[in-house]
Write a protein that holds these residues in place. Structure first.
Motif, PDB file in Angstrom:
ATOM      1  N   GLU A 103       0.826  -1.206   0.000  1.00 50.64           N
ATOM      2  CA  GLU A 103       0.000   0.000   0.000  1.00 50.64           C
ATOM      3  C   GLU A 103       0.864   1.262   0.000  1.00 50.64           C
ATOM      4  OE1 GLU A 103      -2.895   0.190   3.156  1.00 50.64           O
ATOM      5  OE2 GLU A 103      -3.872   1.933   2.284  1.00 50.64           O
ATOM      6  N   ALA A 104       1.893   1.286   0.855  1.00 53.21           N
ATOM      7  CA  ALA A 104       2.721   2.494   0.956  1.00 53.21           C
ATOM      8  C   ALA A 104       3.415   2.787  -0.368  1.00 53.21           C
ATOM      9  CB  ALA A 104       3.748   2.331   2.072  1.00 53.21           C
ATOM     10  N   LYS A 147       0.849   3.860  -3.183  1.00 49.10           N
ATOM     11  CA  LYS A 147       0.258   5.191  -2.981  1.00 49.10           C
ATOM     12  C   LYS A 147       1.302   6.296  -3.124  1.00 49.10           C
ATOM     13  CE  LYS A 147      -3.921   3.749  -0.678  1.00 49.10           C
ATOM     14  NZ  LYS A 147      -4.752   3.647   0.543  1.00 49.10           N
ATOM     15  N   ILE A 148       2.530   6.047  -2.684  1.00 49.34           N
ATOM     16  CA  ILE A 148       3.576   7.056  -2.900  1.00 49.34           C
ATOM     17  C   ILE A 148       3.881   7.167  -4.396  1.00 49.34           C
ATOM     18  CG2 ILE A 148       6.038   7.526  -2.531  1.00 49.34           C
ATOM     19  CD1 ILE A 148       5.654   6.779   0.393  1.00 49.34           C
ATOM     20  N   THR A 152       1.886   7.106  -6.769  1.00 48.40           N
ATOM     21  CA  THR A 152       0.905   7.985  -7.428  1.00 48.40           C
ATOM     22  C   THR A 152       1.199   9.461  -7.209  1.00 48.40           C
ATOM     23  OG1 THR A 152      -0.633   8.071  -5.557  1.00 48.40           O
ATOM     24  CG2 THR A 152      -0.897   6.249  -7.088  1.00 48.40           C
ATOM     25  N   MET A 153       2.086   9.759  -6.282  1.00 50.70           N
ATOM     26  CA  MET A 153       2.443  11.173  -6.053  1.00 50.70           C
ATOM     27  C   MET A 153       3.658  11.590  -6.884  1.00 50.70           C
ATOM     28  SD  MET A 153       1.767  11.631  -1.962  1.00 50.70           S
ATOM     29  CE  MET A 153       0.873  10.356  -1.046  1.00 50.70           C
ATOM     30  N   LEU A 154       4.267  10.647  -7.586  1.00 53.82           N
ATOM     31  CA  LEU A 154       5.518  10.932  -8.313  1.00 53.82           C
ATOM     32  C   LEU A 154       5.381  10.856  -9.828  1.00 53.82           C
ATOM     33  CD1 LEU A 154       7.964   8.893  -6.050  1.00 53.82           C
ATOM     34  CD2 LEU A 154       7.558  11.356  -6.003  1.00 53.82           C
ATOM     35  N   VAL A 182       6.717   5.591 -12.996  1.00 50.79           N
ATOM     36  CA  VAL A 182       7.309   5.178 -11.726  1.00 50.79           C
ATOM     37  C   VAL A 182       7.335   3.655 -11.701  1.00 50.79           C
ATOM     38  CG1 VAL A 182       7.144   5.317  -9.197  1.00 50.79           C
ATOM     39  CG2 VAL A 182       6.274   7.198 -10.599  1.00 50.79           C
ATOM     40  N   THR A 230      12.142   4.772  -8.659  1.00 57.54           N
ATOM     41  CA  THR A 230      11.886   3.360  -8.391  1.00 57.54           C
ATOM     42  C   THR A 230      11.740   3.180  -6.887  1.00 57.54           C
ATOM     43  OG1 THR A 230      13.191   2.807 -10.341  1.00 57.54           O
ATOM     44  CG2 THR A 230      12.790   1.033  -8.756  1.00 57.54           C
ATOM     45  N   LEU A 231      10.663   2.511  -6.503  1.00 56.76           N
ATOM     46  CA  LEU A 231      10.287   2.474  -5.093  1.00 56.76           C
ATOM     47  C   LEU A 231      10.390   1.086  -4.495  1.00 56.76           C
ATOM     48  CD1 LEU A 231       7.148   4.801  -5.191  1.00 56.76           C
ATOM     49  CD2 LEU A 231       9.516   5.389  -4.633  1.00 56.76           C
ATOM     50  N   ASP A 232      11.146   1.011  -3.414  1.00 57.83           N
ATOM     51  CA  ASP A 232      11.223  -0.180  -2.581  1.00 57.83           C
ATOM     52  C   ASP A 232      10.180   0.004  -1.480  1.00 57.83           C
ATOM     53  OD1 ASP A 232      11.837  -2.073  -0.664  1.00 57.83           O
ATOM     54  OD2 ASP A 232      13.990  -1.736  -0.748  1.00 57.83           O
ATOM     55  N   ILE A 258       8.809   5.394   5.613  1.00 57.62           N
ATOM     56  CA  ILE A 258       8.500   6.833   5.508  1.00 57.62           C
ATOM     57  C   ILE A 258       7.174   7.135   6.209  1.00 57.62           C
ATOM     58  CG2 ILE A 258       7.755   8.637   3.877  1.00 57.62           C
ATOM     59  CD1 ILE A 258       9.829   7.496   1.876  1.00 57.62           C
ATOM     60  N   ILE A 259       6.174   6.345   5.877  1.00 57.06           N
ATOM     61  CA  ILE A 259       4.848   6.571   6.475  1.00 57.06           C
ATOM     62  C   ILE A 259       4.862   6.264   7.972  1.00 57.06           C
ATOM     63  CG2 ILE A 259       2.400   5.943   6.407  1.00 57.06           C
ATOM     64  CD1 ILE A 259       3.261   7.306   3.839  1.00 57.06           C
TER      65      ILE A 259
END
Lengths: 224, 224, 224, 224, 224, 224
Positions: D97-98, D101-102, D104-106, D170, D193-195, D202-203
């Motif tokens: 989820e984190a 959702k992050i 979608t902000m990038l 992303v 690129t998100l791990d 972060i959240i």
């Protein structure tokens, strides 16, 4: 230019009311042919009424399509409209689709005011068909059937509730029989109010002038 | 128990194929009455075909409803089904709705294999009507019309593409004329394959035994 | 034919009530094995209850799958159903999914009547999982917990509010513990009312007779 | 501050990789406790794996919740996360989820790169659970299972296809086992690129500092 | 680390309130630069206000981007945020998006409490832009404009109604001017309450530490 | 009747092309005032371009609103249109919204052909803003920027791909600079092709004749 308006029911009084609204909008720019549907029920209220109106509606299309430039279907449920789009090469516009889509250009949310509580679920189905469910803030209908459309105060009160309680920014008249009540509501409540007959004529007149019509490259082409 | 299956077209061969599939499923548990639609087109392909089939379909309902327990509409587009639900108190099930909704219980995504490319957009509209657009991974159809449904290899190949390229986990036969091809595809590809005729009978038989039918409290009540 | 009904909780009384409803529907056509879940909570109300029921539920599947033809999960939240679909080759049906999807074939909108206000948000999440959010007109629950399901008048009143205020055309019993209350509500209010246990059996019986089950071509195949 | 990271599987190597990523992000600001799940499968691939991990995960919550400030679930499918949110008053964040959702902000659209083709349908279900289906442009997975996550080139190639063919802006690593590959892909392709492990931290760190946690006013309150 | 917070309006008092909230969250970890927007209206209420704030906002970005690590836009409507994301390589976070997306991780549904009834439709549009319409249970606003944000009891009452009548599990403050009211509501009602300024800082701080920013591979790249 | 067409960019050549299309449609029925936007970029391609055009666009509205009956915004991204709807009492129509909504009345699915690949994600965002994502079958753009709109063959080829591969039934020109190419594509491919300038004029002319405009009862009322 000449536009055929099919009233899917057979009521002469409602046909006359629709014609009057249409002529008022058409002015000198185009001619209106407004026809009741032979063999159709007196009033289109049920799914069976939709179906019962089909043969007569298609017959009207065949009878008139050579002499008109566009066709408007003047029942807010847009009955049999896909079949009509398919069978003719002339532009076809339904008053339900036209009025609800124009409503979305005039405000954030709109409400449909209609004549009978039983129409609320089918009206919501129709709005979803057009992908408008997030913009349709409510469907307002009287507790008891008012298909005669004669009680102006009743519909004015429903529109007021839609504005005040549902935050509707636009009112759509959900029945061709309410034609003519748009200006009353708009003046009393200060909210844009849409008669589908006029809305469909806006689109139909424009499509004729532009020279575009229903696509025949795939799903609406009966010969494909 | 006796279930009326309305074949919305007038083709005796397809009526016979539907009857055969239905009888195979019904076994000794219930009787099947399978009727072609008087006055309907030979094959239901267009929106106008839907409309043209309506009077005959409603006549069949009136003729048979006293002697049957449920009604199945055996065309995958579910033509005129809302009108039929409205006019009778007996349970009514469409093969399109039944097969697509049962498909969602058997896998993550499903593909509809159908007979003509022109049916792809209307099939997608139908899936959205049932809120299944996120689960319908593709509609697969041959480049040229194959409404005679005779080329089994063709449909097998379409189903294989749906599984391999579109990640379909379930195949739905998108035309009553494909009835009987379910077991072939299921065996060759190892993927659950649904014939809408059987799916609709599953629901219809169940509703009869359960004693529930179309709601008459509001939108499907013609007398409201 | 023999169908295993897993009651995901461990309450013998509720297990007995479910069995009674199931046997009533099964008649002579198939045999029902109805089992409470060993090690599960007395009542499934929370997300943790769902999780706590899983080992026992999967154990029941292993113990019984050779001797049954299909499996029904008899808790309206359909707990652990994806895992069960994955681990067995037999058809698996949840009472929540079956009842809500059958509801959509009987009316325009449905309401779920359930036992506790806290279940409203999770029930809405579940409806969205099945893409039914546009058709779920409301979830109705008593202000204080009524998980014992004994106050019939309370649930009848909730159903009446759903019909009158929310325009529900179908009522879905949102808890296996309400089994048996369907006929009461249906008779008093004249609205089709669905017990998930029966709905799941309709689908399960049909799938067995049809010879289809969960797809193993991709996402539900544990060996992929 | 101390954050518990639950690795829902029991693999010591993956636990170590997750810990390494987490410690790299935590720096001096907070302490990380990273635990494999006792009794869980070696790798979480199936729905049954999710369920099998639950008892151990809930045990870890009970064992550690007094001494930590937040909990991260480090499997991209976010298994059992609702139950964990419900059972503890500490903030709980899932890496799936984190990260989604992050993402979608990038950028306008994101792609999930994951380890096995079978995970594609469940990943799409998960994205729909979070209402992200319009933003998830694709799920990319190798044709044959690559759960060992060792072939960096393979995943780099998948990410490149996502950017070039699917117009992903992303990339989201769709498996905790891919932790650490984010910087490689970001440098080679120039795409954020998100791990999920970092995203969830972060959240989680933020929620702890802010002093907010899962709502207990209704659906996540086990005592309601 | 240093984060620029752009207050899109020109009100010094609101700028100071935002700065205070931000500094309280930033502590020793990072520095906050909080600037009112030159040439902007005193309060951002209308679509024209959004547009009028743009030149000053973009000027602030140009003036400060070399010396800051991230940028927060501190108006809950997230005005001009796509343009800012596009023009800078630094991470950009809007308080509306951050607060509403974090809300979805803390409860099933959330309500936005805002200052004026006229903001309700635009707020719903904004929620749909972020695909959150199914999770936004209501927007609550006072009947008469309360843009001065001084009447704490008024907003507390709105939040209570959101929890009790709309089943909101999380409250989002829908205006930067309400900053600081989060703890009051959270304590009085026991419901997690989110100030967008803090939420955006959580994300912004995290993105800086993580080393990711807006994607420049396609739609946010002004040079593409 | 006189309609102001705002070309949101400052390019005299494109302004002239738009004027030519508009005058061709207006004929004798109404007068067209077509203005480039003072201070705007030469071409509107980015989010920052949208914002940079705003002051000049609003100035044009102020300068002309007393002497015109309606306003058309002639950039397919509909920049700043909500602000313009809010600031004037005259009807305001964007060419993007008008063309995409009229497209939905002419076929099952439509494709937007535009000038740059980078515009694909923002165009999809725009379609979702109008709830048209299920009907937008593709956005087609050349691999390298073609904002000069001079290569007719290029856009014809893109339209052909949209029809043949994406099953588009209607083509929408996704840039005001493509004005005039509608008839070429329509004749060559036999598919209805929509120039947004004409589509917006259809709606604008109709709204003026009908006497309805943007609702001022709530969200578009700057004085509320």
């Amino acid at each position: 230019m000449r536009i055929l308006i099919i009233n899917p029911n057979s009521d002469p009084k409602m046909t006359e009311a629709i014609r009057k609204s249409a002529v008022g909008f058409a002015g000198e720019r185009f001619e209106v042919v407004c026809e009741p549907t032979p063999g159709a029920p007196r009033f289109i209220e049920t799914y069976e009424d939709d179906v019962a109106a089909a043969p007569g509606m298609l017959q009207l299309v065949k009878d008139f399509e050579q002499e008109v430039d566009a066709i408007v279907v003047a029942c807010h449920g847009d009955p049999n409209i896909d079949a009509i789009k398919e069978t003719t090469t002339k532009p076809v516009v339904g008053i339900g689709e036209a009025s609800m889509k124009i409503a979305t250009m005039l405000g954030h949310g709109f409400s449909v005011v209609t004549t009978a509580k039983r129409s609320i679920p089918p009206k919501e189905v129709q709005a979803r068909k057009y992908h408008l469910q997030n913009l349709l803030v409510s469907v307002r209908a009287p507790d008891s059937d008012a298909s005669d459309c004669e009680n102006e105060q009743l519909f004015l009160d429903l529109a007021r509730l839609a504005v005040e309680q549902d935050l509707a920014e636009v009112i759509v008249l959900g029945c061709a029989g309410l034609t003519g009540m748009d200006k009353l509501i708009q003046e009393k409540l200060g909210v844009p109010t849409l008669d589908g007959v006029v809305c469909a004529l806006i689109i139909a007149e424009g499509l004729v002038r532009y020279g575009v019509s229903t696509s025949k490259v795939l799903g609406f082409n009966p010969e494909w």
